[in-house]
Scaffold this active site. Structure first.
Site, PDB file in Angstrom:
ATOM      1  N   TYR A 185      15.508  -1.441  15.292  1.00 42.46           N
ATOM      2  CA  TYR A 185      15.573  -1.080  13.377  1.00 42.46           C
ATOM      3  C   TYR A 185      16.750  -2.494  13.087  1.00 42.46           C
ATOM      4  O   TYR A 185      16.074  -3.738  12.602  1.00 42.46           O
ATOM      5  CB  TYR A 185      15.395  -0.352  13.213  1.00 42.46           C
TER       6      TYR A 185
ATOM      7  N   SER B 213       1.373  -0.826   0.192  1.00 47.70           N
ATOM      8  CA  SER B 213      -0.563   0.023  -0.300  1.00 47.70           C
ATOM      9  C   SER B 213       1.367   1.289  -0.066  1.00 47.70           C
ATOM     10  O   SER B 213       0.568   2.730   0.041  1.00 47.70           O
ATOM     11  CB  SER B 213      -0.778   0.086   1.176  1.00 47.70           C
TER      12      SER B 213
HETATM   13  N1  LIG Z   1      12.781   3.731   2.890  1.00 45.96           N
HETATM   14  C1  LIG Z   1      14.116   2.949   3.333  1.00 45.96           C
HETATM   15  O1  LIG Z   1      14.948   3.395   3.406  1.00 45.96           O
HETATM   16  C2  LIG Z   1      14.127   1.678   3.522  1.00 45.96           C
HETATM   17  C3  LIG Z   1      15.210   0.615   3.515  1.00 45.96           C
HETATM   18  C4  LIG Z   1      16.247  -0.326   4.033  1.00 45.96           C
HETATM   19  C5  LIG Z   1      15.268  -1.596   3.810  1.00 45.96           C
HETATM   20  N2  LIG Z   1      13.077  -0.760   3.904  1.00 45.96           N
HETATM   21  C6  LIG Z   1      12.123  -2.132   4.553  1.00 45.96           C
HETATM   22  O2  LIG Z   1      11.602  -1.443   3.371  1.00 45.96           O
HETATM   23  C7  LIG Z   1       9.964  -1.988   3.293  1.00 45.96           C
HETATM   24  C8  LIG Z   1       9.501  -0.935   3.194  1.00 45.96           C
HETATM   25  O3  LIG Z   1       9.212  -0.244   3.936  1.00 45.96           O
HETATM   26  P1  LIG Z   1       8.246   1.410   2.757  1.00 45.96           P
HETATM   27  O4  LIG Z   1      10.264   2.219   2.952  1.00 45.96           O
HETATM   28  O5  LIG Z   1       8.017   1.063   1.943  1.00 45.96           O
HETATM   29  O6  LIG Z   1       7.882   2.093   3.626  1.00 45.96           O
HETATM   30  P2  LIG Z   1       6.343   2.434   4.028  1.00 45.96           P
HETATM   31  O7  LIG Z   1       5.983   3.593   2.672  1.00 45.96           O
HETATM   32  O8  LIG Z   1       5.606   3.146   4.960  1.00 45.96           O
HETATM   33  O9  LIG Z   1       5.578   0.996   3.890  1.00 45.96           O
HETATM   34  C9  LIG Z   1       5.682  -0.050   4.367  1.00 45.96           C
HETATM   35  C10 LIG Z   1       4.696  -0.657   4.317  1.00 45.96           C
HETATM   36  O10 LIG Z   1       4.543  -1.685   5.282  1.00 45.96           O
HETATM   37  C11 LIG Z   1       3.199  -1.956   5.643  1.00 45.96           C
HETATM   38  N3  LIG Z   1       2.791  -2.642   7.068  1.00 45.96           N
HETATM   39  C12 LIG Z   1       3.674  -1.799   7.737  1.00 45.96           C
HETATM   40  N4  LIG Z   1       3.195  -2.442   9.209  1.00 45.96           N
HETATM   41  C13 LIG Z   1       2.325  -4.113   9.384  1.00 45.96           C
HETATM   42  C14 LIG Z   1       1.102  -4.681   9.294  1.00 45.96           C
HETATM   43  N5  LIG Z   1       1.170  -4.440  11.002  1.00 45.96           N
HETATM   44  N6  LIG Z   1       0.804  -5.841   8.852  1.00 45.96           N
HETATM   45  C15 LIG Z   1       0.481  -5.015   7.300  1.00 45.96           C
HETATM   46  N7  LIG Z   1       1.126  -4.229   6.460  1.00 45.96           N
HETATM   47  C16 LIG Z   1       2.118  -3.231   7.431  1.00 45.96           C
HETATM   48  C17 LIG Z   1       2.701  -0.502   5.382  1.00 45.96           C
HETATM   49  O11 LIG Z   1       0.624  -0.597   5.216  1.00 45.96           O
HETATM   50  P3  LIG Z   1       0.163   0.116   5.410  1.00 45.96           P
HETATM   51  O12 LIG Z   1       0.618   1.564   5.396  1.00 45.96           O
HETATM   52  O13 LIG Z   1      -1.059   0.122   4.797  1.00 45.96           O
HETATM   53  O14 LIG Z   1      -0.398   0.169   7.400  1.00 45.96           O
HETATM   54  C18 LIG Z   1       3.128   0.376   4.124  1.00 45.96           C
HETATM   55  O15 LIG Z   1       2.404  -0.660   3.143  1.00 45.96           O
HETATM   56  C19 LIG Z   1      10.375  -2.602   5.503  1.00 45.96           C
HETATM   57  O16 LIG Z   1      10.386  -3.443   5.296  1.00 45.96           O
HETATM   58  C20 LIG Z   1      11.667  -1.347   5.570  1.00 45.96           C
HETATM   59  O17 LIG Z   1      12.017  -1.954   7.115  1.00 45.96           O
HETATM   60  C21 LIG Z   1      13.263   0.646   3.613  1.00 45.96           C
END
Ligand SMILES: NC(=O)c1ccc[n+]([C@@H]2O[C@H](COP(=O)([O-])OP(=O)(O)OC[C@H]3O[C@@H](n4cnc5c(N)ncnc54)[C@H](OP(=O)(O)O)[C@@H]3O)[C@@H](O)[C@H]2O)c1
Length: 251
Positions: free
Chosen positions: A156, A21
């Site tokens: 984290y 999402s």
């Molecule tokens: N952004 C970065 O710099 C970065 C770097 C390294 C790794 N990552 C990893 O990449 C992944 C995605 O992160 P992002 O940056 O795209 O973050 P984001 O935009 O905040 O997206 C997070 C996603 O996880 C979902 N989510 C969170 N809690 C949940 C739950 N309890 N049940 C079901 N869905 C849940 C959210 O759903 P809803 O919004 O619908 O609640 C959203 O779709 C994560 O694992 C993060 O650790 C991110």
């Protein structure tokens, strides 16, 4: 003219993407659909999940809203899934916090979503034989907790380190079924996860300059790596971490 074969094609593959999402998961779903995959997308927020759903190229996609930290939601999601060729465990939260302020409830919250939920999901898919032979499991891990860490990121990092240990063992456990398990390990990617923290624009600019390629990553740049790991192009790759960090961990 003869049809060109594309080893990165996802045609005929049914792929589950969690956290679709928003951010990286949304880009993974959109780019996988462009490569011909049939997507099952999940996330908590129904409006934003619907936005991703409408952006998917092609037909035969499915959306299922679920809170993966809720056992009943997780069970309901699993009950509706068809046999999968790909499972992208991407949902996650960051909760930046200095170590001295971390409470047990914070530990449980971060580990529940970043580690225990994907561990349970994969375990149930294996038990129920819902992963096809030669399927591919991908975790969105991080450079944090695997290659480095950052102030305020101990919790984290610990959760992503746990994912890393899990995927190595899982890759061994599932190798005899031809199922592969890998991770993508991004540096900072421009998404809500990062911008919603307490970091100022000045701090962001300063951090960006520490990247040899002088910028943060884009969600699509992670999605392209996930496509590789889901596709037949990576048929001999398992237990690996694909680092996507603009050279950050070189220094
Ligand atoms: N952004 C970065 O710099 C970065 C770097 C390294 C790794 N990552 C990893 O990449 C992944 C995605 O992160 P992002 O940056 O795209 O973050 P984001 O935009 O905040 O997206 C997070 C996603 O996880 C979902 N989510 C969170 N809690 C949940 C739950 N309890 N049940 C079901 N869905 C849940 C959210 O759903 P809803 O919004 O619908 O609640 C959203 O779709 C994560 O694992 C993060 O650790 C991110």
């Amino acid at each position: 003219m003869p049809e060109l074969s594309n080893p990165f094609s996802l045609v005929g593959k049914t792929i589950l993407v969690t956290g679709a999402s928003s951010g990286i998961g949304k880009a993974i779903a959109i780019e996988c659909a462009k490569m011909g995959g049939e997507l099952i997308i999940t996330g908590r927020n129904k409006e934003r999940l619907q936005e991703t759903f409408l952006a998917l190229q092609g037909t035969h996609h499915t959306q299922i809203a679920a809170d993966l930290s809720n056992e009943a939601d997780l069970e309901a999601l699993i009950d509706t899934l068809p046999p999968l060729d790909g499972c992208v465990n991407n949902a996650g939260i960051s909760r930046p916090m200095l170590t001295q302020f971390i409470e047990k409830k914070d530990m449980l919250e971060v580990f529940e979503i970043n580690a225990f939920a994907p561990f349970s999901l994969v375990q149930k898919l294996v038990q129920n034989k819902q992963l096809k032979k030669k399927s591919s499991i991908v975790f969105t891990s991080s450079m944090l907790g695997v290659l480095c860490s950052a102030p305020g990121s101990s919790l984290y990092s610990a959760s992503k380190g746990a994912v890393n240990g899990y995927l190595k063992g899982l890759a061994l456990d599932l190798a005899n079924r031809g199922i592969r398990v890998n991770s993508v390990n991004p540096g900072v990617i421009n998404t809500n996860l990062f911008s919603e923290g307490s970091i100022t624009q000045e701090q962001l600019d300063e951090q960006m300059q520490r990247y040899p390629l002088k910028r943060f990553g884009k969600p699509e740049e992670v999605a392209y790596a996930v496509i590789y790991l889901l596709s037949d192009a990576s048929e001999w790759v398992t237990g690996s971490n694909l680092v996507i960090d603009g050279g950050f961990t070189l220094l």
